[in-house]
Design an enzyme around this catalytic site. Structure first.
Site, mmCIF file in Angstrom:
data_model
loop_
_atom_site.group_PDB
_atom_site.id
_atom_site.type_symbol
_atom_site.label_atom_id
_atom_site.label_comp_id
_atom_site.label_asym_id
_atom_site.label_seq_id
_atom_site.Cartn_x
_atom_site.Cartn_y
_atom_site.Cartn_z
ATOM 1 N N LYS A 238 -7.523 36.257 -19.647
ATOM 2 C CA LYS A 238 -8.888 36.706 -19.363
ATOM 3 C C LYS A 238 -9.922 35.620 -19.650
ATOM 4 O O LYS A 238 -11.043 35.684 -19.147
ATOM 5 C CB LYS A 238 -9.220 37.965 -20.168
ATOM 6 C CG LYS A 238 -9.358 37.767 -21.662
ATOM 7 C CD LYS A 238 -9.735 39.051 -22.373
ATOM 8 C CE LYS A 238 -9.890 38.847 -23.865
ATOM 9 N NZ LYS A 238 -10.957 37.870 -24.216
ATOM 10 N N ASP A 239 -9.560 34.617 -20.450
ATOM 11 C CA ASP A 239 -10.489 33.538 -20.779
ATOM 12 C C ASP A 239 -10.327 32.319 -19.879
ATOM 13 O O ASP A 239 -11.081 31.348 -20.012
ATOM 14 C CB ASP A 239 -10.301 33.095 -22.242
ATOM 15 C CG ASP A 239 -10.728 34.164 -23.231
ATOM 16 O OD1 ASP A 239 -11.650 34.937 -22.901
ATOM 17 O OD2 ASP A 239 -10.134 34.242 -24.326
ATOM 18 N N ARG B 248 -17.205 40.067 -35.743
ATOM 19 C CA ARG B 248 -17.953 41.207 -35.208
ATOM 20 C C ARG B 248 -17.885 42.402 -36.144
ATOM 21 O O ARG B 248 -18.873 43.132 -36.299
ATOM 22 C CB ARG B 248 -17.408 41.587 -33.822
ATOM 23 C CG ARG B 248 -17.673 40.535 -32.766
ATOM 24 C CD ARG B 248 -17.319 41.033 -31.384
ATOM 25 N NE ARG B 248 -16.896 39.934 -30.523
ATOM 26 C CZ ARG B 248 -16.688 40.039 -29.230
ATOM 27 N NH1 ARG B 248 -16.857 41.195 -28.624
ATOM 28 N NH2 ARG B 248 -16.300 39.004 -28.516
ATOM 29 N N ARG C 53 -19.134 43.180 -18.412
ATOM 30 C CA ARG C 53 -18.252 44.227 -17.887
ATOM 31 C C ARG C 53 -18.451 45.522 -18.671
ATOM 32 O O ARG C 53 -18.612 46.610 -18.088
ATOM 33 C CB ARG C 53 -16.791 43.760 -17.996
ATOM 34 C CG ARG C 53 -15.757 44.837 -17.695
ATOM 35 C CD ARG C 53 -14.343 44.328 -18.026
ATOM 36 N NE ARG C 53 -14.203 43.999 -19.440
ATOM 37 C CZ ARG C 53 -13.816 44.877 -20.372
ATOM 38 N NH1 ARG C 53 -13.555 46.127 -20.046
ATOM 39 N NH2 ARG C 53 -13.685 44.496 -21.630
ATOM 40 N N ARG C 54 -18.442 45.427 -19.991
ATOM 41 C CA ARG C 54 -18.620 46.626 -20.814
ATOM 42 C C ARG C 54 -20.037 47.178 -20.688
ATOM 43 O O ARG C 54 -20.244 48.398 -20.607
ATOM 44 C CB ARG C 54 -18.312 46.301 -22.278
ATOM 45 C CG ARG C 54 -16.837 46.043 -22.559
ATOM 46 C CD ARG C 54 -16.628 45.555 -23.982
ATOM 47 N NE ARG C 54 -15.214 45.408 -24.317
ATOM 48 C CZ ARG C 54 -14.738 44.450 -25.099
ATOM 49 N NH1 ARG C 54 -15.559 43.542 -25.625
ATOM 50 N NH2 ARG C 54 -13.448 44.393 -25.373
ATOM 51 N N CYS D 47 -19.479 34.106 -14.760
ATOM 52 C CA CYS D 47 -19.324 34.762 -16.055
ATOM 53 C C CYS D 47 -20.326 35.892 -16.274
ATOM 54 O O CYS D 47 -20.167 36.687 -17.194
ATOM 55 C CB CYS D 47 -19.419 33.744 -17.191
ATOM 56 S SG CYS D 47 -21.023 32.953 -17.337
ATOM 57 N N ARG E 50 -21.417 38.358 -30.219
ATOM 58 C CA ARG E 50 -20.264 37.515 -29.921
ATOM 59 C C ARG E 50 -19.600 37.097 -31.205
ATOM 60 O O ARG E 50 -20.033 37.435 -32.290
ATOM 61 C CB ARG E 50 -20.705 36.285 -29.102
ATOM 62 C CG ARG E 50 -21.062 36.639 -27.650
ATOM 63 C CD ARG E 50 -20.983 35.425 -26.728
ATOM 64 N NE ARG E 50 -19.741 34.700 -26.913
ATOM 65 C CZ ARG E 50 -19.665 33.420 -27.310
ATOM 66 N NH1 ARG E 50 -20.776 32.726 -27.556
ATOM 67 N NH2 ARG E 50 -18.512 32.831 -27.457
#
Length: 311
Positions: free
Chosen positions: A83-84, A157, A133-134, A244, A151
């Site tokens: 995903k990165d 987090r 996305r979220r 992105c 981030r």
């Protein structure tokens, strides 16, 4: 061809990334007991930067230094979260994916100190996430909630959550499993509730193209079904040419009978427009399936939607 005696593995230096490397080392040791492995940790610009990723060049910020170490011959193998790894451009010249490990859980988890589920959160609850996305999906399904930028690695987090910077978090289940912190999850969200990012839960092993000995040694830890899923998803993202700041989500699934499907969505950042596509491969190869799903969304207006988002 004789197997190498030592494989140097380069990876991001975060606790999550190093946990991923340990999985790779364990699987390689089980397959090739005679091969030694050594970890070469690097800190990427994406790990250092806590601001908007777009200002740093997007997802490539998490792979650039790892790729450089591989190409310079300082390491033989790189471990990436798929995903990165940017899919809108090719892998760095001279490198290739040698294997995709068996896929982990692709879902997201809600972390709420009081144990509430997403539907139980009161209006105004602050969700810590910087994922477009979220954010787009929450705006669509739970507009009464507020997203606050956050981030950093999962541990950082959770520290910010404890400090009161947010009331709840959304984190990847696979990441929590890798650092053995599933105890903090108050709810596992279905893929219908929170569609995952392209490449979710997949670890990729990247080598130099001319290093055939390492490629041959590590290819055996790859999972064929995951290879098909990753190929379909990355081709989908490549054709869409998302950046992105593009709220794009989707996942391929290889059923027990071998049938492959791909479900994908493109959102506006405010979640008010959602484009959907879901296709089965049938006779199509994975890359062609990814292309077909992307074309379906382009016909619905995905190009205009993506190009309208600043990045």
């Amino acid at each position: 061809m004789s197997a190498p005696e030592l494989i140097r593995i380069v990876s991001r230096s975060s606790p999550m990334a190093l946990a991923q490397v340990e999985r790779v080392r364990a699987e390689l040791a089980a397959l090739h007991p005679g091969i030694r492995t050594e970890v070469v940790p690097v800190t990427t610009s994406g790990d250092k930067w806590m601001g908007d990723l777009a200002k740093l060049g997007g997802k490539g910020a998490f792979t650039k230094e790892v790729d450089a170490a591989l190409l310079a011959g300082e390491a033989d193998l790189a471990v990436h979260c798929v995903k990165d790894v940017p899919a809108d451009r090719p892998l760095p010249a001279g490198t290739t994916f040698a294997a995709f490990l068996k896929r982990d859980d692709i879902r997201d988890a809600l972390i709420h100190p009081g144990g509430l589920t997403l539907d139980e959160l009161p209006a105004g609850t602050r969700i810590g996430t910087s994922s477009v996305r979220r954010i787009a999906q929450l705006a669509s399904s739970h507009p009464e909630l507020e997203c606050v930028p956050m981030r950093g690695n999962a541990g950082r987090r959770m520290e910010k959550l404890a400090a009161g910077d947010a009331d709840a978090l959304l984190l990847a289940v696979s990441g929590l499993e890798r650092i053995d912190r599933m105890d903090v999850a108050s709810e596992i969200l279905s893929v219908e509730t929170m569609c995952p990012p392209i490449g979710a839960g997949i670890l990729a092993l990247q080598c130099r193209e001319d290093d055939t000995a390492t490629i041959e040694a590590v290819s055996g830890v790859g999972d064929p079904d995951t290879w098909r899923e990753a190929t379909a998803e990355r081709m989908f993202l490549h054709v869409l040419q998302g950046h992105c700041n593009s709220p794009i989500a989707g996942y391929a699934r290889c059923e027990r009978g071998g049938e492959l499907s791909l479900r994908a969505r493109v959102f506006t950042p405010d979640g008010k427009t959602v484009l959907n596509a879901h296709e089965w491969a049938g006779p199509l190869d994975p890359a062609t399936l990814g292309t077909s799903v992307a074309v379906t969304l382009l016909r619905q207006g995905a190009r205009e939607l993506i190009d309208s988002i600043a990045h």
